[in-house]
Write a protein that holds these residues in place. Structure first.
Motif, PDB file in Angstrom:
ATOM      1  N   GLY B  26       0.787  -1.233   0.000  1.00  0.00           N
ATOM      2  CA  GLY B  26       0.000   0.000   0.000  1.00  0.00           C
ATOM      3  C   GLY B  26       0.821   1.286   0.000  1.00  0.00           C
ATOM      4  O   GLY B  26       0.666   2.137  -0.875  1.00  0.00           O
ATOM      5  N   VAL B  27       1.714   1.401   0.992  1.00  0.00           N
ATOM      6  CA  VAL B  27       2.456   2.648   1.149  1.00  0.00           C
ATOM      7  C   VAL B  27       3.316   2.932  -0.081  1.00  0.00           C
ATOM      8  O   VAL B  27       3.271   4.028  -0.645  1.00  0.00           O
ATOM      9  CB  VAL B  27       3.347   2.576   2.403  1.00  0.00           C
ATOM     10  CG1 VAL B  27       4.231   3.807   2.490  1.00  0.00           C
ATOM     11  CG2 VAL B  27       2.491   2.450   3.644  1.00  0.00           C
ATOM     12  N   ARG B  30       1.341   3.795  -3.311  1.00  0.00           N
ATOM     13  CA  ARG B  30       0.828   5.154  -3.239  1.00  0.00           C
ATOM     14  C   ARG B  30       1.940   6.153  -3.553  1.00  0.00           C
ATOM     15  O   ARG B  30       1.784   7.077  -4.343  1.00  0.00           O
ATOM     16  CB  ARG B  30       0.306   5.421  -1.813  1.00  0.00           C
ATOM     17  CG  ARG B  30      -1.062   6.060  -1.737  1.00  0.00           C
ATOM     18  CD  ARG B  30      -1.467   6.250  -0.275  1.00  0.00           C
ATOM     19  NE  ARG B  30      -0.503   7.109   0.413  1.00  0.00           N
ATOM     20  CZ  ARG B  30      -0.486   8.434   0.295  1.00  0.00           C
ATOM     21  NH1 ARG B  30      -1.394   9.043  -0.417  1.00  0.00           N
ATOM     22  NH2 ARG B  30       0.418   9.145   0.921  1.00  0.00           N
ATOM     23  N   GLN B  31       3.096   5.948  -2.914  1.00  0.00           N
ATOM     24  CA  GLN B  31       4.186   6.897  -3.095  1.00  0.00           C
ATOM     25  C   GLN B  31       4.749   6.852  -4.505  1.00  0.00           C
ATOM     26  O   GLN B  31       5.122   7.885  -5.070  1.00  0.00           O
ATOM     27  CB  GLN B  31       5.290   6.637  -2.071  1.00  0.00           C
ATOM     28  CG  GLN B  31       4.895   7.140  -0.685  1.00  0.00           C
ATOM     29  CD  GLN B  31       5.811   6.662   0.414  1.00  0.00           C
ATOM     30  OE1 GLN B  31       6.675   5.801   0.170  1.00  0.00           O
ATOM     31  NE2 GLN B  31       5.639   7.175   1.614  1.00  0.00           N
ATOM     32  N   GLU B  34       2.518   8.757  -6.654  1.00  0.00           N
ATOM     33  CA  GLU B  34       2.593  10.158  -6.289  1.00  0.00           C
ATOM     34  C   GLU B  34       3.872  10.788  -6.831  1.00  0.00           C
ATOM     35  O   GLU B  34       3.830  11.881  -7.405  1.00  0.00           O
ATOM     36  CB  GLU B  34       2.545  10.286  -4.764  1.00  0.00           C
ATOM     37  CG  GLU B  34       1.753  11.484  -4.285  1.00  0.00           C
ATOM     38  CD  GLU B  34       1.475  11.375  -2.793  1.00  0.00           C
ATOM     39  OE1 GLU B  34       0.457  10.756  -2.446  1.00  0.00           O
ATOM     40  OE2 GLU B  34       2.266  11.893  -1.979  1.00  0.00           O
ATOM     41  N   ASP B  40      -2.172  13.041  -5.935  1.00  0.00           N
ATOM     42  CA  ASP B  40      -2.333  12.727  -4.512  1.00  0.00           C
ATOM     43  C   ASP B  40      -3.370  11.613  -4.402  1.00  0.00           C
ATOM     44  O   ASP B  40      -4.539  11.803  -4.677  1.00  0.00           O
ATOM     45  CB  ASP B  40      -2.790  13.989  -3.768  1.00  0.00           C
ATOM     46  CG  ASP B  40      -3.087  13.696  -2.316  1.00  0.00           C
ATOM     47  OD1 ASP B  40      -2.601  12.662  -1.809  1.00  0.00           O
ATOM     48  OD2 ASP B  40      -3.807  14.487  -1.695  1.00  0.00           O
ATOM     49  N   ILE B  41      -2.904  10.422  -4.024  1.00  0.00           N
ATOM     50  CA  ILE B  41      -3.799   9.262  -4.019  1.00  0.00           C
ATOM     51  C   ILE B  41      -4.341   9.011  -2.621  1.00  0.00           C
ATOM     52  O   ILE B  41      -3.599   8.982  -1.642  1.00  0.00           O
ATOM     53  CB  ILE B  41      -3.027   7.997  -4.463  1.00  0.00           C
ATOM     54  CG1 ILE B  41      -2.295   8.247  -5.771  1.00  0.00           C
ATOM     55  CG2 ILE B  41      -3.978   6.822  -4.576  1.00  0.00           C
ATOM     56  CD1 ILE B  41      -3.176   8.545  -6.928  1.00  0.00           C
ATOM     57  N   VAL B  42      -5.651   8.814  -2.539  1.00  0.00           N
ATOM     58  CA  VAL B  42      -6.266   8.492  -1.250  1.00  0.00           C
ATOM     59  C   VAL B  42      -6.278   6.982  -1.087  1.00  0.00           C
ATOM     60  O   VAL B  42      -6.560   6.236  -2.029  1.00  0.00           O
ATOM     61  CB  VAL B  42      -7.703   9.032  -1.195  1.00  0.00           C
ATOM     62  CG1 VAL B  42      -8.381   8.576   0.063  1.00  0.00           C
ATOM     63  CG2 VAL B  42      -7.697  10.534  -1.283  1.00  0.00           C
ATOM     64  N   ILE B  43      -5.941   6.551   0.111  1.00  0.00           N
ATOM     65  CA  ILE B  43      -5.767   5.118   0.351  1.00  0.00           C
ATOM     66  C   ILE B  43      -7.029   4.327   0.021  1.00  0.00           C
ATOM     67  O   ILE B  43      -6.966   3.216  -0.517  1.00  0.00           O
ATOM     68  CB  ILE B  43      -5.308   4.888   1.808  1.00  0.00           C
ATOM     69  CG1 ILE B  43      -4.786   3.472   2.009  1.00  0.00           C
ATOM     70  CG2 ILE B  43      -6.419   5.164   2.774  1.00  0.00           C
ATOM     71  CD1 ILE B  43      -3.310   3.398   2.073  1.00  0.00           C
ATOM     72  N   GLY B  44      -8.185   4.923   0.289  1.00  0.00           N
ATOM     73  CA  GLY B  44      -9.440   4.222   0.023  1.00  0.00           C
ATOM     74  C   GLY B  44      -9.604   3.918  -1.465  1.00  0.00           C
ATOM     75  O   GLY B  44      -9.998   2.812  -1.858  1.00  0.00           O
ATOM     76  N   ALA B  45      -9.250   4.904  -2.299  1.00  0.00           N
ATOM     77  CA  ALA B  45      -9.370   4.719  -3.743  1.00  0.00           C
ATOM     78  C   ALA B  45      -8.398   3.651  -4.219  1.00  0.00           C
ATOM     79  O   ALA B  45      -8.731   2.809  -5.062  1.00  0.00           O
ATOM     80  CB  ALA B  45      -9.093   6.040  -4.459  1.00  0.00           C
ATOM     81  N   TYR B  47      -7.173   1.053  -2.575  1.00  0.00           N
ATOM     82  CA  TYR B  47      -7.585  -0.305  -2.239  1.00  0.00           C
ATOM     83  C   TYR B  47      -8.839  -0.735  -2.989  1.00  0.00           C
ATOM     84  O   TYR B  47      -9.037  -1.916  -3.267  1.00  0.00           O
ATOM     85  CB  TYR B  47      -7.747  -0.458  -0.719  1.00  0.00           C
ATOM     86  CG  TYR B  47      -6.436  -0.840  -0.065  1.00  0.00           C
ATOM     87  CD1 TYR B  47      -6.108  -2.170   0.137  1.00  0.00           C
ATOM     88  CD2 TYR B  47      -5.510   0.124   0.293  1.00  0.00           C
ATOM     89  CE1 TYR B  47      -4.905  -2.534   0.705  1.00  0.00           C
ATOM     90  CE2 TYR B  47      -4.300  -0.220   0.859  1.00  0.00           C
ATOM     91  CZ  TYR B  47      -3.993  -1.546   1.062  1.00  0.00           C
ATOM     92  OH  TYR B  47      -2.806  -1.907   1.615  1.00  0.00           O
ATOM     93  N   THR B  48      -9.690   0.228  -3.308  1.00  0.00           N
ATOM     94  CA  THR B  48     -10.853  -0.106  -4.131  1.00  0.00           C
ATOM     95  C   THR B  48     -10.379  -0.661  -5.464  1.00  0.00           C
ATOM     96  O   THR B  48     -10.855  -1.694  -5.958  1.00  0.00           O
ATOM     97  CB  THR B  48     -11.710   1.143  -4.380  1.00  0.00           C
ATOM     98  OG1 THR B  48     -11.987   1.755  -3.125  1.00  0.00           O
ATOM     99  CG2 THR B  48     -13.013   0.787  -5.073  1.00  0.00           C
TER     100      THR B  48
END
Lengths: 879, 111
Positions: B26-27, B30-31, B34, B40-45, B47-48
Motif C-alpha cells: 500500500g504505502v 501510493r508513493q 505520487e 495525490d492518491i487516497v488510500i481508500g481509492a 484499495y478499491t
C-alpha cells in the motif's frame, strides 16, 4: 510525546473498510503516519491521517456495503425496507406530518444551538496554529493582566518559552482630513505582533523592529476594512500618508481581509503603529508603574502552556521579590491560551444551552417514539400478516426501524431549513457582547452534527417500536382479526411510560425556564442606585498628544457643561471621569484613614470617580447626608470627597464620617456628603464602596463621559449636543454617543437572550408533552370505544366516563411531575451560577411549573376523552 | 485472448506494482504513483482499485508478518500476475493504435 494515530479516525476507518482490507490499510496508514510525524510534525501527520480517512470514506463504505449486500447478510434487502418505509409513511399522512414537525423542530433547534456554540466556543481562532497563541501576565482573579514596559523588555530579552512575544497597547487614533476628523481603533504593537499571529499581508509588508525607535515610528499597517472604506481599495496604497492626531503616518501595508484582532471583537482594530517604549518607562528604578501592555506570545513548538508558565515564572521570581509592586498580588505569572481568554464566561452559557437543547432532542425522540408506537399498534395486523408470510421477526423490526430512520432523515431536512433560517434570525438577535457571532454558519461541522443527531434520533425513536413489533404474538392478532377490545398490555404500558418520560423532561425544561425568567425579571427590577432613563451619554477625548489636556480637561468639561445647560432640550448635564456607573470597576485607588479610625490594609482599595457638581442631580442619585459638590469646590479650594453609603459603612463603621478626613490616592480630603450606593460594577454586582472627587480637583483626567438628562428623546438631542462640544474646541473627538438605557440593555442582553432561548425550549417542552398525552389518550379511548359505549348504554353518565379517563391520566401525569421536579431540583444546582437573585430551589417556580403542566396535561387528555364520550353509543357498538 | 479494458488509474496501479517488484504494498504503491505523476492518491481509492484488480485476477496478494512501526499490523504485498501483465500490454497496444497517424503536436492544438 507518544506518537499515535488519531484513535477516532482509525476507528472510523476500520468501521468503513471491508473486513478483508482492514489489516493492510490500517497498517499502511499508521506506517506512513509515523514517518510523517518524524519527518514533519505530529500535527501535520494527524491532519494527513484524518484527511485520508475522510476522503476514503465514501469509497470504502460503498464497497463494504455493496460487497455485503451481495452475500446473505443481515443488510440484504435494505433498499426494499426503505421503499416500504416511504410507502408506509405516505399511507399515514396525519401521523407523518405531526412526527415530521416535531422531529424538524428537535433536530433544527439542536443544530442551531450547536452551530452557535461551535462558532462562539468550540471552533479554533482564525489564526495559524491558534492553540499556541497565549496571553502572558500577572494573574488577577485568575486572568492575566496588563504589564509594564519594563517587565515586557525584560521578558522579551530573557524568555525561552516563546517563539515571539509582543506588546499591545490599545488606543484610539483620530484620522484627519480637510473637512473632518474620524476616530478609529488603534493598536500600538511591537513588530513581533505580526509573527505571533503569523500575519501575511496581501499588500506591503509589516513594519519591523527598526521602526520601534522615536523618529522612525511614523508608519502604519491598516485593516482591510479601512483600506476599502477610506482609501477606495487603492492597490498602490503603500507609501501613501494619512494625517492624524499622532502625526503623519506612512502606510506600509494592508492586513488580510479575514484578519480581525482582537479576535471576535465587535469593533476590531483599524490601524496598527509601532509601539515605542517611552524612555522613562524602560528602567524600574526611574519609572512610574504604568500597566498598559497586553502581552501576547506564540509558544515554541512542543512546549505546553504549563512548561512555558514555569519558565517565565522562573525568570520573574527574583525580580518580583525585589519589585513586588510591579507584579500582581499573588506574584504568579499566568500563561493563558488566547482562546480561553476570549471565550471565557460565554463558554458556560453555551454549554448550558447545549444541555437544554439536548433535553429538547431527547424529548422529541420520546414523543415520536410514542407516536410511532401508537401507530404500530394500529397496524399490528399488517405486521402479523407479513410474519405469517414468512418474514422473520428481525426483518419486521428492521422495517419499523427503517421507517423511523426515513422519518428522521426527512425531519433533518426540515430541521436544517429551520436552522438555516434561525441562523439569520439569531445572528441579528444575538447580543454584540458575545464574541465571534459573525462566524455562525452552516458549515461541515454543523452538518456532521445534524447528521449524527438525525441518525441517533432515528435509532432511538425506532428501537422501542421495532422491539415491540418483534415480540407481538402473531397468533393472537390473526385469530381475532384485529378486533380485540384492547391492545396487548405491554404496548400500552410502554406508551404510558413514554408519556411519563415526556412529562418528566418537560418539567425539567420548564423549571429551567421559570428560573431564568424570574432571574431576568428580578434583574429588570434591580435598583441600580440611579435613574438611567432619558439620559444621553457621550465620551469626549482630547488629542492624545496634547499634554496640556490633563490640566485643561476639567476646565473644558466645565465649559461644555455650562453651555449644555443653556440648550433647550437639556434638563441637566454633568461629567464623570474614569467610567460610567454599571460599566465596571476599573479605577481602584488606595485609602488611608486618619489616626483614631480603624486601620486600613492593602485590601481596602476604593473605586474613585471624578464628577462635576451636577452629577448627582443629573443621575438622580440621592445625597443622604451632607451636601453635593458645588462650584465653590474649585481647584484651589480645600479638597473634598463624597462617599457612597457602602464606603461610609466600610471605613467609618458607625462613626460620623461627615467632616472627617480620609486619604484617597495619597491626597487628604474632607468628607462633605454621603451618597446612595450605585451599582458601579454592573447590574448584577452589588454596589461597592465608592468615593467621588470634584472633577476640577482630580489629578488624572483623560477621557470624560458626559451624562445629559434630556426632556425628550435623548438621541434626538444629540444633534444639538455635538455642535456645543465642538464650539468649545473643534479638536475634541466624540465617541460612543448612546443612551444609558441602551447601555443597560446591552449589559443585560446576554441574560435576556439566554432567557428567550431557554423559554422557547420550555414552551416546546410543554407543547410536545401535551401532544404526547393527547396522542396516548386518543389512542386509548379509541381502543376502548366498545367498552365505553357499553358502559354508557348501561347508563353511565358522560361526566362519569370522562372523569374515569382523566383519573387514569392524572396518575401518570403525577408520576411524571414528581420525577421531573426531583430531576429539576438535582439539575438546578448545576445552573446556580447563571441565576440572579433566585434560589435554584425556588418554591414558587416549582409550584407554578407543576400547576402549568398538570393543567395542560389534563386539558390535553380531556379533549379526546370528551369526544369519545359524545359518540353515539349505538354506532360504536354496531361497529 | 481479450482482457477487460483497464482504466487509467488501474493502469497506474499495475505499473507502479511492476516498477516496485517485490517491494510493492500500500504505502510504496501510493508513493510510487505520487512521485511519478504528482497525483495525490487516497488510500481508500487505491484499495478499491486493488480489490477490483485482484477480482479480475490481474494482481495477487500475500500477507507478510506484522511489524511494530505499523502498529503491529501485517503488510499486504502485491504482484502483477501474468494476466495482469497481458492486460497492461493490451491496453497499451490499443491506445497506441488509436494514437498512430496523428500529428505529434496534437496535444498542443487541442489545449
Amino acid at each position: 510525546v507518544k506518537q499515535q494515530v488519531p484513535r477516532v479516525a482509525a476507528r472510523i476507518l476500520a468501521w468503513s473498510l471491508p473486513e478483508a482490507d482492514r489489516e493492510a490499510v490500517l497498517g499502511d496508514l499508521s506506517e506512513e503516519f509515523l514517518s510523517r510525524a518524524e519527518e514533519l510534525n505530529l500535527r501535520t501527520a494527524r491532519q494527513w491521517y484524518w484527511n485520508q480517512v475522510r476522503r476514503s470514506l465514501s469509497a470504502n463504505v460503498a464497497r463494504r456495503f455493496t460487497e455485503s449486500f451481495s452475500r446473505r447478510s443481515p443488510f440484504a434487502g435494505s433498499v426494499q425496507d426503505l421503499r416500504g418505509a416511504v410507502r408506509a409513511l405516505r399511507a399515514a399522512p396525519g401521523f407523518s406530518v405531526v412526527a415530521l414537525f416535531v422531529l424538524a423542530f428537535g433536530i433544527g433547534s439542536s443544530t442551531l444551538i450547536f452551530s452557535m456554540a461551535d462558532a462562539v466556543v468550540l471552533r479554533a481562532l482564525p489564526f495559524d496554529e491558534p492553540d499556541r497563541i497565549v496571553v502572558v501576565g500577572s494573574l488577577y482573579n485568575g486572568h492575566p493582566g496588563l504589564e509594564t514596559a519594563a517587565t515586557f523588555l525584560e521578558w522579551r530579552e530573557r524568555q525561552t518559552a516563546f517563539e515571539a512575544l509582543t506588546a499591545i497597547a490599545d488606543g484610539a487614533l483620530i484620522i484627519k482630513t480637510d473637512s473632518q476628523a474620524e476616530e478609529v481603533r488603534l493598536e500600538r504593537v511591537t513588530a513581533e505582533f505580526f509573527s505571533v499571529l503569523r500575519v501575511r499581508p496581501p499588500i506591503g509588508q509589516p513594519f519591523t523592529a527598526d521602526n520601534e525607535v522615536d523618529g522612525r515610528d511614523g508608519v502604519a499597517m491598516i485593516s482591510d476594512a479601512l483600506w476599502r472604506s477610506r482609501f477606495g481599495a487603492d492597490p498602490n496604497i503603500v507609501g501613501e500618508t494619512m494625517k492624524s492626531n499622532m502625526g503623519t503616518k506612512t502606510i506600509v501595508g494592508v492586513m488580510p481581509p479575514d484578519f480581525s484582532y482582537p479576535a471576535g471583537a465587535a469593533r476590531p482594530t483599524d490601524v496598527w503603529i509601532p509601539y515605542v517604549v517611552p524612555a522613562k518607562e524602560r528602567q524600574r528604578a526611574t519609572a512610574s508603574r504604568v500597566f498598559t501592555l497586553q502581552l501576547l506570545a506564540r509558544l515554541k513548538p512542543g512546549l505546553t502552556v504549563h512548561e512555558a508558565q514555569a519558565r517565565i515564572q522562573q525568570i520573574t521570581d527574583p525580580v518580583a521579590k525585589q519589585y513586588p509592586k510591579w507584579f500582581g498580588p499573588s506574584g504568579i505569572i499566568g500563561v493563558t491560551p488566547l482562546r480561553e481568554l476570549i471565550v471565557g464566561d460565554v463558554r458556560r452559557w453555551m454549554l448550558m444551552l447545549l444541555g437544554a437543547v439536548a433535553l429538547v432532542l431527547v424529548l422529541t425522540c420520546v414523543n415520536v417514539a410514542g407516536l410511532t408506537l401508537a401507530r404500530a399498534s394500529g397496524r399490528a395486523q399488517q405486521l402479523a400478516i407479513r410474519a405469517a408470510l414468512g418474514a422473520s421477526r428481525f426483518r419486521i423490526s428492521r422495517g419499523v426501524l427503517a421507517e423511523s430512520l426515513v422519518l428522521s432523515g426527512m425531519g433533518a431536512v426540515g430541521g436544517l431549513v429551520l436552522a438555516w433560517w434561525g441562523m439569520s434570525v439569531l445572528r441579528a438577535a444575538i447580543p454584540g457582547t458575545i464574541p465571534r457571532v459573525s462566524s455562525i454558519a452552516l458549515n461541515s461541522r454543523v452538518l456532521w452534527f445534524a447528521v449524527s443527531a438525525t441518525v441517533a434520533t432515528g435509532l432511538s425513536v425506532g428501537i422501542i417500536p421495532a422491539w415491540q413489533a418483534a415480540r407481538t404474538s402473531l397468533f393472537g392478532l390473526l385469530k381475532d382479526g384485529g378486533r380485540s377490545s384492547t391492545a396487548g398490555r405491554r404496548p400500552r404500558r410502554t406508551r404510558v411510560a413514554l408519556v411519563v418520560a415526556e412529562v418528566t423532561l418537560a418539567v425539567v425544561l420548564l423549571v429551567g425556564t421559570g428560573l431564568f425568567v424570574s432571574s431576568f425579571l428580578r434583574l429588570m427590577e434591580v435598583d441600580v442606585g440611579f435613574d438611567y432613563h432619558r439620559v444621553l451619554t457621550i465620551a469626549v477625548s482630547a488629542p492624545a498628544e496634547d499634554s496640556a489636556w490633563k490640566a485643561r480637561g476639567p476646565a473644558i468639561a466645565t465649559d461644555i457643561i455650562d453651555r449644555l445647560k443653556h440648550t433647550a432640550a437639556v434638563e441637566s448635564a454633568a461629567a464623570i471621569s474614569q467610567g460610567l456607573p454599571l460599566m465596571g470597576l476599573q479605577h481602584r485607588v488606595g485609602v488611608a484613614l486618619p489616626p483614631g479610625t480603624s486601620p486600613t490594609t492593602e485590601a481596602d482599595a476604593i473605586e474613585l470617580r471624578a464628577v462635576s457638581p451636577d452629577y448627582f442631580r443629573a443621575l438622580r442619585i440621592p445625597i443622604q447626608r451632607g451636601r453635593a459638590f458645588a462650584d465653590s469646590d474649585g481647584s484651589d479650594a480645600p479638597l473634598v470627597t463624597i462617599l457612597s453609603e457602602e464606603a461610609s459603612e466600610k471605613y467609618f463603621d458607625h462613626a460620623d464620617p461627615l467632616g472627617a478626613t480620609i486619604t484617597i490616592e495619597g491626597r487628604d480630603r474632607t468628607v462633605v456628603g454621603i451618597a446612595r450606593g450605585v451599582r458601579q460594577g454592573g447590574p448584577e454586582t452589588d454596589a461597592q464602596p465608592l468615593a467621588y472627587e470634584p472633577l476640577v480637583q482630580s489629578p488624572t483626567v483623560r477621557t470624560v463621559d458626559f451624562v445629559i438628562r434630556t426632556h425628550g428623546d435623548p438621541l434626538a438631542v444629540l444633534t444639538q449636543v455635538k455642535p456645543v462640544v465642538w464650539s468649545v474646541d473643534p479638536e475634541l473627538a466624540i465617541r460612543s454617543a448612546t443612551t444609558l438605557d441602551t447601555l443597560f440593555n446591552r449589559l443585560t442582553a446576554v441574560r435576556q437572550f439566554n432567557m428567550l432561548l431557554v423559554s422557547l425550549f420550555g414552551l416546546v417542552g410543554v407543547a410536545v408533552a401535551a401532544a404526547g398525552i393527547y396522542g396516548v389518550v386518543a389512542c386509548d379511548v379509541a381502543e376502548r370505544s366498545n367498552e365505553i359505549a357499553v358502559r354508557m348504554a348501561l347508563g353511565a353518565g358522560r361526566t362519569r366516563v370522562v372523569t374515569d379517563v382523566l383519573k387514569g391520566v392524572a396518575a401518570y401525569i403525577a408520576l411524571g411531575l414528581t420525577a421531573g421536579l426531583v430531576g429539576a431540583a438535582a439539575l438546578a444546582t448545576l445552573i446556580k451560577a447563571f441565576l440572579f437573585d433566585v434560589q435554584p430551589h425556588d418554591v414558587g417556580v416549582y409550584g407554578l411549573v407543576a400547576l402549568i403542566l398538570a393543567s395542560t396535561g389534563l386539558l390535553a387528555a380531556w379533549l379526546p376523552a370528551r369526544r369519545a364520550a359524545t359518540v353515539d353509543s349505538l354506532i360504536s357498538i354496531k361497529n | 485472448m481479450q482482457y477487460d479494458a483497464l482504466g487509467e488509474f488501474e493502469q497506474s496501479v499495475l505499473l507502479a506494482i511492476a516498477h516496485l517488484g517485490d517491494r510493492a504494498y500500500g504505502v510504496t504503491i501510493r508513493q510510487e504513483i505520487e512521485t511519478r505523476t504528482g497525483r495525490d492518491i487516497v488510500i481508500g481509492a487505491l484499495y478499491t482499485s486493488l480489490a477490483r484488480l485482484e477480482r479480475k485476477g490481474y494482481v495477487r496478494s500475500t500477507m507478510s508478518d506484522p511489524t511494530p512501526q505499523r502498529g503491529g499490523r501485517s503488510k499486504r504485498h502485491f504482484v502483477v500476475s501474468a494476466a495482469g501483465a497481458a492486460a497492461l500490454r493490451q491496453s497499451r497496444e490499443r491506445l497506441a493504435k488509436m494514437w498512430a497517424g496523428l500529428q505529434p503536436d496534437l496535444r498542443r492544438t487541442r489545449s
